[in-house]
Design a protein around this motif. Structure first.
Motif, short mmCIF file in Angstrom:
data_model
loop_
_atom_site.label_atom_id
_atom_site.label_comp_id
_atom_site.label_asym_id
_atom_site.label_seq_id
_atom_site.Cartn_x
_atom_site.Cartn_y
_atom_site.Cartn_z
N SER A 3 0.81 -1.43 -0.39
CA SER A 3 -0.11 -0.36 -0.11
C SER A 3 0.82 1.30 -0.20
O SER A 3 2.10 1.08 0.58
N LEU A 4 0.29 2.00 -0.61
CA LEU A 4 1.36 3.55 -0.06
C LEU A 4 1.19 3.91 1.48
O LEU A 4 2.72 4.14 1.30
N SER A 5 0.83 3.58 1.77
CA SER A 5 0.74 4.33 3.26
C SER A 5 2.28 3.06 3.53
O SER A 5 2.92 3.63 4.34
N GLN A 6 1.98 1.79 3.73
CA GLN A 6 3.35 0.68 3.62
C GLN A 6 4.58 1.42 3.04
O GLN A 6 5.73 1.44 3.46
N CYS A 7 4.85 2.50 2.20
CA CYS A 7 5.74 2.69 1.30
C CYS A 7 6.60 3.99 2.23
O CYS A 7 7.49 4.10 2.44
N MET A 8 5.38 4.79 2.44
CA MET A 8 6.01 5.52 3.29
C MET A 8 5.73 5.83 4.36
O MET A 8 7.21 6.17 5.88
N GLU A 9 5.36 4.12 5.30
CA GLU A 9 6.29 3.93 6.83
C GLU A 9 7.19 3.38 6.77
O GLU A 9 8.47 4.05 7.51
N ASP A 10 8.41 2.65 5.32
CA ASP A 10 9.30 1.93 5.17
C ASP A 10 10.03 3.67 4.92
O ASP A 10 11.37 3.18 5.83
N TYR A 11 9.38 4.64 4.81
CA TYR A 11 10.45 6.23 4.49
C TYR A 11 11.56 6.55 5.67
O TYR A 11 12.22 6.65 6.32
N PHE A 12 9.78 6.73 6.67
CA PHE A 12 10.43 6.85 7.85
C PHE A 12 11.72 6.22 8.69
O PHE A 12 12.31 6.24 9.13
N ASP A 13 11.42 5.06 8.22
CA ASP A 13 11.85 3.38 8.94
C ASP A 13 13.26 3.61 8.72
O ASP A 13 14.95 3.53 9.44
N GLU B 189 11.06 4.87 13.58
CA GLU B 189 10.26 4.23 13.68
C GLU B 189 8.28 4.25 14.01
O GLU B 189 8.21 5.59 14.26
N THR B 190 7.66 3.81 12.73
CA THR B 190 6.49 4.43 11.99
C THR B 190 5.44 3.56 11.95
O THR B 190 6.16 2.29 11.37
N LYS B 191 4.40 3.84 12.60
CA LYS B 191 3.80 2.61 12.07
C LYS B 191 2.34 3.72 11.51
O LYS B 191 2.06 4.51 12.06
N LEU B 192 2.14 2.00 10.21
CA LEU B 192 0.94 4.10 9.30
C LEU B 192 0.16 2.95 8.83
O LEU B 192 0.31 1.99 8.08
N ALA C 285 -12.52 7.46 4.50
CA ALA C 285 -11.25 7.47 4.10
C ALA C 285 -10.25 7.72 5.67
O ALA C 285 -11.08 8.84 6.67
N GLY C 286 -10.04 7.20 6.09
CA GLY C 286 -9.25 7.75 7.74
C GLY C 286 -7.70 6.62 7.96
O GLY C 286 -7.87 6.22 7.08
N GLY C 287 -6.80 6.95 8.60
CA GLY C 287 -5.84 6.53 8.60
C GLY C 287 -5.12 7.27 10.44
O GLY C 287 -6.34 8.12 11.08
N LEU C 288 -4.03 6.46 10.25
CA LEU C 288 -3.86 6.16 11.97
C LEU C 288 -2.08 6.21 11.74
O LEU C 288 -1.32 5.14 11.51
N MET C 289 -1.44 6.54 12.61
CA MET C 289 0.33 6.32 12.01
C MET C 289 0.41 6.58 14.40
O MET C 289 0.05 7.67 14.73
N ILE C 290 1.45 6.61 14.36
CA ILE C 290 2.10 6.51 15.18
C ILE C 290 3.88 6.18 14.96
O ILE C 290 4.12 5.94 14.04
N GLN C 291 3.79 7.62 16.12
CA GLN C 291 5.84 7.17 15.94
C GLN C 291 6.93 6.83 16.96
O GLN C 291 5.89 8.01 18.05
N ARG C 292 7.72 6.86 17.65
CA ARG C 292 8.28 6.24 17.90
C ARG C 292 9.37 7.64 19.20
O ARG C 292 10.04 8.06 17.37
N LEU C 293 8.95 8.35 20.05
CA LEU C 293 9.42 9.30 20.33
C LEU C 293 11.18 9.10 21.03
O LEU C 293 11.59 8.71 21.49
N PRO C 294 11.84 9.96 20.43
CA PRO C 294 13.56 9.71 21.76
C PRO C 294 13.68 10.41 22.66
O PRO C 294 12.91 10.47 22.52
#
Length: 308
Positions: free
Chosen positions: A151-161, A167-170, A183-192
């Motif tokens: 999916s396009l979301s997975q492509c963007m997730e891989d970019y951040f990683d 680290e991103t989950k999208l 439509a809807g979307g959920l993203m989380i990112q790990r904070l340093p």
């Protein structure tokens, strides 16, 4: 705030930022109702094209919601498949627009060759790029990643990683319910950690893995269910770790095109180019995003250019 207003804000066409301080996780939840339905119906795309464009609109909102300044966040794909381009952007404070380009013959061929990898099936080889443009400055940032993912979301997730080491989950979902797009979307990112140190690495890692696992339990229908408010979904997922909700950001179907912008663009063309574009001394231009049409007299454009 009245209950009616509260329902509108917390159900549709919004970005809901949130944070789990103890878990070191931040995120954004996007819910699109009338906004995405108006944009997709305006162009009357084939359903598969509309679904992909809906996903780019979600990505523009969920990623563009991080902007802390006036500007534009753009998501765009270019590829050699049936869907040759997808483009959407979010202009602060929350104006969304989008359009797609596709080859009808290739689209028919792709639909006749079903695959579990829809990105490869319909977009083929290419890239997805996101661009950040700050208003009234020359500041510009662009990131590009290959179209490699289910999916396009997975492509963007891989970019951040891989590129940002963030680290991103999208996840995202686009559905047509009762004849209307949602439509809807959920993203989380790990904070340093704030000082660059983590005193309990094992606990920090475990908290992130737990947050990822919880996001993975979200069903696509939950992201597009207008009866489930954003706080309800986030509380169901993260209440054990404690989730803090920030003020939601409202989204609108609104294009940034204008007669002045098209006029200025035409002024950059030479007299010969302007003449080639004109028909009986008149130039008609169409906005690819919102389909608005602007009409100019060739003499006004050439005359203005000569007088500048």
């Amino acid at each position: 705030m009245s209950d009616k207003q509260d329902t509108v804000i917390l159900t549709d066409d919004l970005i809901q930022p949130f944070q789990m301080a103890e878990a070191g996780v931040r995120g954004r939840l996007v819910r699109l109702g009338k906004c995405v339905d108006d944009i997709l119906n305006r162009h009357d795309y084939p359903e598969v094209v509309a679904r992909f464009l809906g996903e780019t609109l979600v990505l523009s909102a969920v990623l563009g919601g991080a902007l802390k300044f006036e500007g534009i966040f753009t998501v765009q794909t270019k590829s050699d498949g049936a869907i040759t381009m997808l483009a959407s952007d979010m202009t602060t404070p929350g104006h969304l627009r989008g359009y797609a380009a596709f080859d009808p013959d290739k689209l028919a061929e792709a639909e006749g060759a079903p695959s579990t990898d829809l990105v490869k099936q319909y977009l083929g080889k290419g890239y997805i790029a996101f661009t950040i443009d700050a208003k009234d400055t020359d500041q510009r940032y662009q990131g590009i990643v290959a179209l490699e993912g289910e999916s396009l979301s997975q492509c963007m997730e891989d970019y951040f990683d891989k590129s940002e080491q963030l680290e991103t989950k999208l996840i995202s979902s686009v559905e047509k319910r009762d004849g209307k797009w949602r439509a809807g979307g959920l993203m989380i990112q790990r904070l340093p950690s704030e000082d660059g140190r983590i005193f309990n690495q094992d606990a920090h890692d475990e908290a992130w893995r737990n947050a990822e696992a919880l996001v993975s339990t979200v069903q696509s229908g939950e992201l597009t269910d207008r009866n489930m408010r954003s706080p309800e979904l986030l509380y169901r997922l993260f209440h054990e770790d404690g989730v803090w909700l920030h003020d939601p950001q409202i989204l609108q179907d609104k294009c940034s095109c204008s007669e002045e912008r098209f006029f200025r663009t035409l002024q950059t063309f030479g007299a010969t180019e302007v003449e080639d574009l004109a028909d009986d001394g008149v130039i008609k231009t169409d906005c690819q995003f919102c389909s608005a049409q602007y009409v100019f007299k060739m003499s006004d454009i050439v005359g203005a250019d000569q007088g500048s």
